[in-house]
Design an enzyme around this catalytic site. Structure first.
Site, mmCIF file in Angstrom:
data_model
loop_
_atom_site.group_PDB
_atom_site.id
_atom_site.type_symbol
_atom_site.label_atom_id
_atom_site.label_comp_id
_atom_site.label_asym_id
_atom_site.label_seq_id
_atom_site.Cartn_x
_atom_site.Cartn_y
_atom_site.Cartn_z
ATOM 1 C CG HIS A 1 -9.553 -5.834 1.166
ATOM 2 N ND1 HIS A 1 -9.791 -4.485 1.013
ATOM 3 C CD2 HIS A 1 -10.347 -6.453 0.249
ATOM 4 C CE1 HIS A 1 -10.691 -4.290 0.070
ATOM 5 N NE2 HIS A 1 -11.050 -5.476 -0.398
ATOM 6 C CD GLU A 2 -5.953 -5.328 4.836
ATOM 7 O OE1 GLU A 2 -6.463 -4.235 4.492
ATOM 8 O OE2 GLU A 2 -6.629 -6.299 5.234
ATOM 9 C CD GLU B 1 -2.985 -1.285 2.143
ATOM 10 O OE1 GLU B 1 -3.199 -0.253 2.821
ATOM 11 O OE2 GLU B 1 -3.595 -2.357 2.331
ATOM 12 C CG HIS C 1 -15.555 -7.977 6.972
ATOM 13 N ND1 HIS C 1 -15.189 -7.367 8.149
ATOM 14 C CD2 HIS C 1 -14.551 -7.721 6.095
ATOM 15 C CE1 HIS C 1 -14.024 -6.747 7.972
ATOM 16 N NE2 HIS C 1 -13.620 -6.955 6.738
ATOM 17 C CG HIS C 2 -14.446 -14.386 7.666
ATOM 18 N ND1 HIS C 2 -14.413 -15.621 7.032
ATOM 19 C CD2 HIS C 2 -15.635 -14.335 8.321
ATOM 20 C CE1 HIS C 2 -15.528 -16.282 7.310
ATOM 21 N NE2 HIS C 2 -16.281 -15.520 8.091
ATOM 22 C CD GLU C 3 -8.927 -7.517 9.433
ATOM 23 O OE1 GLU C 3 -7.846 -8.083 9.683
ATOM 24 O OE2 GLU C 3 -9.174 -6.949 8.356
ATOM 25 C CD GLU D 1 -8.375 1.274 1.722
ATOM 26 O OE1 GLU D 1 -7.540 0.363 1.876
ATOM 27 O OE2 GLU D 1 -9.199 1.288 0.779
ATOM 28 C CD GLU E 1 -6.668 -3.173 0.417
ATOM 29 O OE1 GLU E 1 -7.102 -2.068 0.759
ATOM 30 O OE2 GLU E 1 -6.174 -3.986 1.220
#
Length: 659
Positions: free
Chosen positions: A438-439, A155, A357-359, A463, A457
């Site tokens: 993501h990440e 990023e 969503h799984h963070e 963001e 991502e």
């Protein structure tokens, strides 16, 4: 010693042995592109596999086949290449064997190492300290790159420097010579192996640098196995570089018999309000993922034709410090103010599919232990796409091989995470669920083999427009097209029609936000802004509702890395075409032929463009929506304001009358 050329005799690869050391070089139309570059691997507990080599055998073959993508930038791809397979052995001692395989296309080259059972001299495995693979770029080149091995994963804003000033870079690494030659260095089919960084050793000579493992080595594999493909896309334009299917062609065909259950689509959700700090992921009075807020988004999606609703912060574990410390996350139990049964039932009644969503907060072993139960919960309630997250600094992934055991630290793109991501995709496929991490680990074309790995991502997303620090620049999004997007789809989350972040503006015009739906590809596209902001911009919102997400074909009509791009895509499910163009901080006045449209057909062109006074700094909302009738022989003026863009929908008039 051994040579192979591309089917159209555009590129040629030569392998040579110099005093027992192996190297390769690449020419294009007889001009040197890659000078003699070393091949080999450094091993733990054994001598490097690079000296005293001799050629045992060589063979060539060719392939020319057409294959269909389950979804993608185009429906049909052509795999047309010649292959050279060369086997080598050491001349002394254990006489270890390995092969190098080159596949040469007219627009690039892929090569990999293949290790048979004898490669380890009976050990049954190889532990690779690093590759010795080099890329000695011959002509002077300008590079667009982001640093590898740094804390913020992928990023970063892109740097534009001479190649001779690159440090250690992630791939894709994009290069351009003064006379317009383009080269993109990357890899394909990254499976159970460490991701490749590129470290400049001297001049324009780059060396593969594998992401580390917690144990200190880079890769540990049982024999036999092969490495990922090291890829070079080599073209005479930025457009041809983007349109190349080389990376996809170097991946295996689909491992899934049927993925018709996955539908490319657009979605809304509880996301942007979190980044604006209007609500929180954590529970309490500011919690965003409440039952009532979720129902509101579901109703909005149903009313305006969006298939999906993303809900972040619905599950337990967000309270406290979860960044890089996700051991409290519970992936099967909701917070007290989120009624999972009520929300999923309401979505089902309204014909809306929730996006799960799984963070993980990088507690990846903790996540894996709950994964099967979490997938079953989603499958039983109609959730067929999951956005996952791995938020922590690079090198801080938390691995625990047994409960109560020590916590080891891994990199996002190391071998352990390569295994993890593919295991999640495989288990999700068994439950007919698609994955959008993501990440993530970078994209290397595995969507061909596992088409439920639909997006990711892996770059600086929208963001950063909310946070600043600094915000994404107009140049960044143009650079993404010819850098990050060379690897595959990106969940960039466009469509911020309010053009406002958290205390600072988004560096964009309104028309540009619409164009992003065409130029930054993903089979799942978010309408990322707040519902009330879309209702305040009904003309712009109409394009977002109309634009397709699955394409029959894609054409880059014009563009230069970091400057501007003009792209046209045809909807896979209708005869509609869409055009999107964006520019950097400099305005442009272009004339674009519409020859991509079908001859003999008239189209209604719905044009969403920058107004005459538009500028991303002080007049970002100056915006015009208009219509005209066009055909194959017409051209269209593309007046792009600084930081601006244009989006156009072309609908066949006959199709309108039939409707």
């Amino acid at each position: 010693m051994a040579t192979v050329s591309s089917p159209g005799e555009v590129l040629a690869v030569a392998l040579d042995l110099h005093e027992g050391r192996l190297s390769y070089r690449i020419e294009r139309f007889g001009e040197r592109i890659v000078d003699d570059s070393r091949l080999g691997v450094a091993l733990r507990g054994a001598e490097k596999l690079e000296r005293n080599l001799s050629l045992v055998s060589q063979s060539t073959s060719s392939v020319d086949q057409r294959w269909e993508q389950a979804w993608g930038e185009r429906r049909w791809s052509r795999d047309h290449h010649r292959e050279l397979r060369a086997e080598f052995a050491e001349g002394v001692g254990a006489k270890r064997h390995f092969s190098v395989v080159f596949r040469v296309f007219d627009d690039g080259v892929g090569f990999r190492y293949e290790f048979p059972l004898s490669a380890g001299a009976g050990a049954g495995e190889l532990i690779i300290e690093d590759e010795l693979t080099e890329f000695a770029i011959a002509p002077p080149m300008t590079a667009w790159w982001i640093p590898a091995g740094e804390w913020n994963r992928y990023e970063y804003l892109y740097q534009r420097t001479p190649l001779a000033e690159v440090g250690q870079a992630h791939t894709p690494l994009t290069l351009r010579s003064a006379d317009g030659l383009h080269v993109a260095l990357h890899e394909a089919a990254l499976v159970d192996y460490s991701g490749m960084w590129l470290r400049r050793s001297e001049g324009q000579r780059l060396r593969a640098q594998l992401a580390p493992a917690a144990e200190g080595w880079k890769v540990r594999r049982g024999l036999p196995f092969h490495t990922p493909w090291r890829t070079l896309v080599i073209t005479d334009s930025a457009a041809a570089m983007y349109e190349s299917d080389l990376v996809l062609n170097l991946n295996e065909p689909s491992q899934l018999d049927d993925v018709s259950w996955f539908q490319p689509a657009k979605y809304v959700g509880i996301w942007w309000e979190l980044h604006l700090d209007r609500s929180s992921w954590a529970s309490g009075p500011r919690h965003g993922a409440t039952t009532q807020n979720a129902l509101r988004y579901i109703d909005f999606a149903a009313e305006h034709g969006f298939r999906g609703v993303l809900i972040e912060g619905w599950n337990r574990g967000w309270d406290g410090q979860w960044f890089g410390n996700g051991w409290d996350f519970d992936f099967t139990h909701a917070t007290d103010d989120f009624d999972f049964e009520q929300v999923t039932a309401h979505a089902r009644e309204r014909g809306v599919h929730l996006i799960g969503h799984h963070e993980t907060g990088c507690a990846v072993s903790h996540y894996e232990r709950q994964l099967d139960a979490a997938l079953r919960l989603y499958r039983n309630h109609g959730v067929d796409v999951i956005k996952s997250g791995y938020v922590c600094d690079a090198g801080q992934i938390e691995r625990q091989d047994r409960r109560g055991g020590p916590v080891l630290r891994e990199w996002h793109d190391g071998q352990w995470m390569s295994r993890h991501h593919l295991e999640v995709v495989r288990r999700a496929a068994a439950q007919q669920i698609a994955i959008n991490p993501h990440e993530p680990i970078k994209d290397t074309g595995l969507r061909r083999s596992w088409p439920n790995w639909v997006s990711r991502e892996g770059a600086r997303g929208m963001e950063y427009g909310a946070w600043g620090n600094p915000p994404n620049t107009p140049e960044h999004e143009v650079e993404l097209v010819f850098t990050r997007m060379l690897s595959g789809p990106m969940d960039y989350t466009p469509g911020i029609v309010s053009l406002q972040g958290r205390g600072q503006p988004i560096l964009s015009t309104l028309a540009r936000q619409l164009a992003l739906y065409v130029v930054i590809y993903s089979p799942i596209q978010m309408a990322a802004d707040l519902p009330e902001h879309y209702l305040a911009q009904p003309q712009a919102f109409q394009f977002i509702k109309d634009v397709a997400v699955d394409w029959a074909q894609t054409r880059v009509l014009a563009g230069e890395v970091g400057d501007f791009v003009v792209m046209a895509r045809q909807d896979r499910h209708s005869e509609d075409w869409y055009l999107g163009a964006i520019t950097d901080e400099h305005g442009r006045d272009l004339r674009q032929s519409l020859a991509f449209l079908a001859p003999g057909q008239r189209y209604r062109a719905q044009i969403y463009r920058d107004g005459e006074r538009a500028h991303y700094r002080d007049q970002p909302l100056d915006f015009v929506a208009e219509e005209r009738v066009v055909d194959h022989g017409d051209s269209l003026r593309l007046r792009l304001a600084p930081g601006g863009g244009i989006a156009v929908r072309f609908t066949p008039l006959q199709a309108e009358r039939e409707d």
